[in-house]
Design an enzyme around this catalytic site. Structure first.
Site: not given
Ligand SMILES: O=C(CO)[C@H](O)[C@H](O)COP(=O)(O)O
Length: 236
Positions: A28, A31, A84-85, A96-97, A105
């Site tokens: 999610t 990315t 992603g992270a 994450k989160g 996730e």
């Molecule tokens: O953990 C996540 C969602 O719960 C996403 O992987 C994390 O927030 C990174 O998001 P982005 O790729 O938009 O920077």
């Protein structure tokens, strides 16, 4: 190179680890969404995969783009999760989160033989803690849980504001119907100790520290994409 281009490049390299026949956990965030777009193009070209999405948002995008989906109940063991992270440290411990999907996730990543994390270089940190740590909590007893989290953190020398995540003037509610506390602890020198302490708080459903889950980080920099494996923890 702009941030979106870096995300696409990381997603493109991660896609080279995906093969026909795989059962995939699909992450999610912005990315992960670039990964879904590239994956959908492969599926349109004949690649046969089946995915388990880590959020309703990812599920909707997959459906829109024609990526075949199943559930973890139908397929409880997956080959690979790509996600992603918000932060990645040298041991590939993750925060994450940020998108609020940390519980699903983590369940999906734990059900997978491997996890690849995709990111641009802005996510690399040492130590973790610049990004507030998301902690998913039960709505019942919110204030008591928050207090218990503060107390648990303080025993580890961590303090800092803990804020209930909002979506405009409403509480942010996760796909599982829970709330999120964002904890601005600053540095997190011992993620394992914090993980144990948070799991001991009854109202905590899950937290955003992913420890020993990612075995590869695909990180896009302006000069190219780097594949990073975990640095061995020297602290025993
Ligand atoms: O953990 C996540 C969602 O719960 C996403 O992987 C994390 O927030 C990174 O998001 P982005 O790729 O938009 O920077």
């Amino acid at each position: 190179m702009d941030a979106r281009t870096l995300k696409i490049e990381a997603a493109r390299v991660a896609l080279s680890h995906v093969h026909s026949g795989m059962k995939l956990g699909i992450g999610t965030g912005s990315t992960a969404e670039e990964f879904v777009r590239l994956l959908a193009a492969e599926v349109a070209g004949g690649m046969e995969i089946i995915g388990v999405p880590t959020s309703e948002r990812t599920a909707a995008l997959c459906r829109e783009l024609g990526v075949p989906l199943t559930t973890l109940d139908e397929m409880p063991h997956l080959d690979l999760t790509i996600d992603g992270a918000d932060e990645i440290d040298p041991e590939l411990t993750l925060v994450k989160g940020g998108g609020g999907a940390l519980l699903r996730e983590k369940i999906v990543a734990a059900a997978s033989d491997a996890m690849i994390v995709i990111a641009d270089e802005s996510k690399l940190v040492d130590p973790l803690g610049r990004f507030p740590l998301p902690i998913e909590v039960n709505r019942f007893g919110l204030q008591a849980t928050k207090l218990a989290v503060e107390t648990a953190a303080r025993t580890l020398g961590l303090d800092g504001a803990i804020a209930l995540r909002m979506a405009g003037d409403q509480e942010f509610v996760t796909d599982g119907g829970h709330l999120i506390l964002d904890a601005s602890f600053g540095r997190i020198p011992d993620p394992r100790a914090l993980s144990t302490a948070l799991h001991a708080v009854p109202g905590v459903v899950e937290h955003g520290l992913f420890i020993d889950m990612a075995r590869l980080a695909v990180v896009a920099r302006a000069g190219g994409v780097e594949e990073i494996t975990p640095r061995t923890n020297q602290r025993s």
